[in-house]
Design a protein around this motif. Structure first.
Motif, PDB file in Angstrom:
ATOM      1  N   ALA A  55       0.825  -1.213   0.000  1.00 19.39           N
ATOM      2  CA  ALA A  55       0.000   0.000   0.000  1.00 19.39           C
ATOM      3  C   ALA A  55       0.855   1.258   0.000  1.00 19.39           C
ATOM      4  CB  ALA A  55      -0.926   0.001   1.210  1.00 19.39           C
ATOM      5  N   CYS A  56       0.367   2.266  -0.713  1.00 21.92           N
ATOM      6  CA  CYS A  56       0.994   3.587  -0.742  1.00 21.92           C
ATOM      7  C   CYS A  56       0.150   4.517   0.122  1.00 21.92           C
ATOM      8  CB  CYS A  56       1.074   4.102  -2.174  1.00 21.92           C
ATOM      9  SG  CYS A  56       1.770   5.737  -2.342  1.00 21.92           S
ATOM     10  N   ASP A  57       0.712   5.014   1.230  1.00 26.80           N
ATOM     11  CA  ASP A  57      -0.026   5.847   2.179  1.00 26.80           C
ATOM     12  C   ASP A  57      -1.286   5.147   2.676  1.00 26.80           C
ATOM     13  OD1 ASP A  57       1.830   7.914   1.894  1.00 26.80           O
ATOM     14  OD2 ASP A  57       0.758   8.761   0.177  1.00 26.80           O
ATOM     15  N   GLY A  58      -1.204   3.827   2.805  1.00 27.22           N
ATOM     16  CA  GLY A  58      -2.316   3.063   3.353  1.00 27.22           C
ATOM     17  C   GLY A  58      -3.401   2.708   2.363  1.00 27.22           C
ATOM     18  N   GLU A  59      -3.330   3.229   1.109  1.00 24.82           N
ATOM     19  CA  GLU A  59      -4.385   3.007   0.132  1.00 24.82           C
ATOM     20  C   GLU A  59      -3.945   2.035  -0.957  1.00 24.82           C
ATOM     21  OE1 GLU A  59      -7.603   4.019   0.192  1.00 24.82           O
ATOM     22  OE2 GLU A  59      -7.071   4.673   2.216  1.00 24.82           O
TER      23      GLU A  59
ATOM     24  N   SER B 101      -4.567   0.477   4.937  1.00 27.96           N
ATOM     25  CA  SER B 101      -5.363   0.969   6.055  1.00 27.96           C
ATOM     26  C   SER B 101      -6.488  -0.026   6.323  1.00 27.96           C
ATOM     27  CB  SER B 101      -5.948   2.334   5.712  1.00 27.96           C
ATOM     28  OG  SER B 101      -6.891   2.215   4.658  1.00 27.96           O
TER      29      SER B 101
ATOM     30  N   SER C 128       4.099  -1.680  -5.870  1.00 29.50           N
ATOM     31  CA  SER C 128       4.279  -0.724  -4.781  1.00 29.50           C
ATOM     32  C   SER C 128       4.154   0.694  -5.322  1.00 29.50           C
ATOM     33  CB  SER C 128       5.641  -0.919  -4.107  1.00 29.50           C
ATOM     34  OG  SER C 128       6.691  -0.667  -5.024  1.00 29.50           O
ATOM     35  N   GLY C 129       4.180   1.675  -4.402  1.00 22.81           N
ATOM     36  CA  GLY C 129       4.193   3.077  -4.803  1.00 22.81           C
ATOM     37  C   GLY C 129       2.938   3.564  -5.481  1.00 22.81           C
ATOM     38  N   GLY C 130       1.806   2.882  -5.285  1.00 21.87           N
ATOM     39  CA  GLY C 130       0.568   3.321  -5.922  1.00 21.87           C
ATOM     40  C   GLY C 130       0.535   3.109  -7.420  1.00 21.87           C
TER      41      GLY C 130
ATOM     42  N   ARG D  97       3.081   5.099 -12.479  1.00 26.03           N
ATOM     43  CA  ARG D  97       3.079   5.436 -11.057  1.00 26.03           C
ATOM     44  C   ARG D  97       2.911   6.937 -10.898  1.00 26.03           C
ATOM     45  NH1 ARG D  97       9.184   3.727  -9.435  1.00 26.03           N
ATOM     46  NH2 ARG D  97       8.408   4.300  -7.376  1.00 26.03           N
TER      47      ARG D  97
END
Length: 701
Positions: free
Chosen positions: A210-214, A238, A277-279, A376
């Motif tokens: 997750a990137c920033d939990g999303e 999250s 990773s990284g959204g 990304r």
């Protein structure tokens, strides 16, 4: 014989009456330098022609070419403009002017130059092609060229036909290149085709970090895959995002979603794990392309190309990557997506992609798939300097510095002084100067001074110039553990260069180390040798005016290269001995390239180390003989010999992404690579095989 006598008589008469030398002789001399690619000397020769015969448009054009290849883009522009004053209706000269304007990022002026070429000749294909590539076909049309309208219509029909063929034959490569700064146009013109068929599909799992939990964007892209995974894992999400993902109908997934790590839930039949990773978001055919790559390689890990998309503007920047290089600065390998063979990653492992790849490299080959399979968010980080290196103080290794010279005191003295002054341990530096028939009193006095002070050994050699033979003879006079071969026209600029060299050459697997060399004006002259552009090998970075920052980072970080220049080439004595030294059948050109390729053929690395920096006053050593016609024969024979020895390996570079066009300057344009180019890059490119064995002797040139 009669022609030569006439030329001699004309020269003598010109000297008696004070007139200019014959124009033909001056032009022939300049053209020979041009054909040998000795660009600064060629530019000087064309200037001599113009000094006696000013205003010759063809000579001004040739001067522009020489200046452009030398890196003097502004000077080239001035020469082309003078040529247009002398001959204003030359479509080709307008195109050449457009090229140098494009190199300076002066897009609107470049378009105007190409449009002027079309006004002179409405069917001049090079100008029309450039206008289309720059997205300015309408600009040319407004100049009133009806023929251009017809051509654009035919081009549109042809593109439609190619699109139909491409759907049937995925290995068809787009024939049109796009300027490097026009990646948005490239994405519009070229769509990633469906992946080639495989004999049997592998079972895939996906792990989303997750990137920033999303996890919304990457999970939605998994849903859109034409080939679906067996299971999806999520790490670092999250609680709310994880709860949504657990509802299979929320995304329309047809496979279960579970938190990572949970080894008990991993099916025993899983063959590969795709880490996102990284959204990042996957291209819709990403899993199928990776499945094809897995079938066509024995890799333990595979990483694709990616691009970055700005959330503010929507503009995208490509990340066209190099083949895997375990010695490279990690800045070159910033991945958001990597595929790992089952067993490479286990629950509890670090999920940092760089750590995952390092672990995979210990288990086997790491492959690069030259397809843009992920996007990304954000903009790419761009290093402006090499990452720090931990110097091993007091590391073992006396260094012998070998410097060939011929009447070169003006550059030889700064060369030796800079190396001695900037060394951490100057007492452990031994200099061997190879003097090839110096005649100037200043040079002879300086060499005598070095000998009398015990500052250098002077080895005097006779016969024709032979860089390989000179260096081999010098090595035989020394006993140092480390060897540095350097031109007398290189003035070094790195403090502590000797300890950097000792540290790097101690690393296991390093065979040869080269340096970053700049022109006196600060322009880049050498960042390794690149193989492939225009079916040859050449210095990487030379003459490059401007490229996107994420490409220019190649020259700021250390990495493997196909070869490095003999103007600064360092290795351990044992490596030199294992290679039997330099090949003396290559007296001027390719001795350094051949040596590096033999080192690579036995599995050792040739490393470009940008922490080592020198100023190179190029070709001063050979300048006195630059117009010798015998050198033309040596060049032709040496090139033919290299082509026989190395074949396709001489023009194939594992660290040069197939998206970069092979025609024109490296990194000037991008193309859609063919399936064969992608496959070849996937399996590591064509690595040098050992050349034929057998002792070689000096040829009779």
């Amino acid at each position: 014989m009669i022609s030569k006598l006439r030329t001699w008589l004309a020269d003598q008469w010109g000297s008696l009456v004070g007139g200019p030398p014959p124009r033909r002789r001056l032009v022939v001399e300049a053209d020979r330098l041009r054909d040998r690619r000795v660009w600064p000397e060629a530019a000087d020769a064309y200037r001599r022609v113009l000094a006696y015969y000013p205003g010759l448009a063809p000579i001004l054009v040739q001067l522009g070419h020489a200046l452009k290849e030398s890196g003097d883009v502004a000077g080239a522009e001035a020469a082309y403009r003078q040529a247009l004053v002398a001959k204003p209706r030359s479509a080709d000269t307008y195109v050449q002017l457009g090229h140098v304007l494009k190199l300076q990022d002066r897009r609107d002026e470049a378009i105007a130059a190409y449009a002027s070429a079309v006004q002179v000749n409405s069917r001049f294909t090079p100008a029309l092609r450039e206008l289309v590539a720059l997205g300015a076909g309408a600009t040319a049309w407004t100049s009133g060229q009806a023929d251009l309208h017809d051509l654009m219509r035919m081009t549109s029909d042809m593109r439609a036909m190619l699109a139909r063929v491409e759907r049937l034959l995925p290995d068809i490569v787009s024939l049109a290149s796009v300027a490097i700064g026009q990646y948005g146009l490239f994405r519009k013109l070229y769509r990633l085709p469906l992946a080639p068929a495989v004999s049997s599909s592998r079972q895939w799992a996906v792990l989303i970090v997750a990137c920033d939990g999303e996890i919304e964007a990457p999970l939605a892209s998994v849903v859109r895959q034409t080939g679906q995974p067996a299971i999806v894992f999520v790490a670092g999400a999250s609680p709310a995002a994880l709860a949504r993902a657990a509802q299979a109908d929320h995304y329309g997934l047809i496979c279960p979603v579970h938190p990572w790590p949970d080894a008990a839930l991993t099916p025993a039949t899983i063959d590969w794990l795709l880490v996102i990773s990284g959204g990042a978001k996957l291209a819709s055919s990403a899993l199928e392309w990776l499945d094809w790559a897995a079938e066509n390689s024995t890799a333990a890990a595979i990483y694709p190309d990616e691009d970055w998309v700005s959330a503010e503007t929507g503009d995208s920047v490509p990340n066209f990557k190099a083949g895997f290089d375990r010695y490279a600065d990690r800045a070159l390998y910033d991945h958001a997506v990597v595929a790992l063979r089952a067993g490479v990653i286990v629950p509890g492992s670090s999920l940092e992609v760089s750590d995952l790849l390092a672990g995979a490299a210990e288990r086997g080959y790491v492959a690069h798939l030259a397809c843009v399979l992920a996007s990304r968010p954000g903009t790419p980080p761009v290093p402006t300097a090499p990452s720090p290196i931990r110097i091993a103080p007091g590391g073992p290794g006396r260094i012998t510095v070998i410097v060939p010279t011929c009447d070169g005191v003006a550059t030889l003295r700064p060369c030796i002084n800079s190396l001695r002054r900037l060394a951490v341990r100057p007492d452990e530096i031994e200099f061997v100067v190879v003097d090839h028939q110096s005649r100037s009193a200043d040079t002879c006095a300086y060499l005598a001074e070095l000998e009398q002070a015990g500052a250098a050994t002077v080895l005097r050699v006779d016969g024709a110039f032979n860089w390989s033979r000179f260096n081999n003879a010098a090595v035989a006079t020394s006993r140092s553990e480390l060897l540095l071969f350097i031109n007398d026209d290189v003035e070094f600029a790195t403090a502590g260069w000797d300890d950097i060299l000792r540290t790097v050459l101690q690393e296991p697997g390093i065979g040869v180390v080269g340096a970053r060399l700049n022109y006196p004006d600060g322009g880049l002259q050498h960042a390794g040798i690149i193989f492939g552009p225009n079916r040859r090998c050449d210095h990487e970075g030379v003459g490059v005016a401007r490229v996107p920052a994420q490409i220019a980072q190649r020259w700021a970080v250390r990495r493997q290269v196909g070869a490095v220049t003999g103007a600064f080439l360092a290795c351990q004595r044992q490596v030199y001995a294992d290679m039997n030294g330099f090949d003396t059948t290559l007296p001027i050109w390719f001795g350094d390239v051949d040596f590096c390729m033999r080192v690579r053929a036995v599995g050792a690395a040739v490393l470009y180390e940008p922490r080592l920096v020198g100023v190179h006053h190029e070709s001063r050593t050979l300048a006195r003989n630059a117009s010798d016609p015998a050198r033309s024969r040596i060049w032709d024979q040496s090139l033919a010999d290299m082509q026989r020895r190395w074949g396709a390996a001489l023009v194939t570079d594992p660290w040069f992404n197939p998206h970069f066009a092979r025609q024109g300057r490296p990194f000037e344009a991008i193309i859609a690579p063919s399936l064969e180019q992608i496959r070849l890059h996937l399996v590591g490119g064509i690595r040098p095989a050992a050349p034929p064995e057998g002792r070689r002797t000096d040829p009779r040139y």
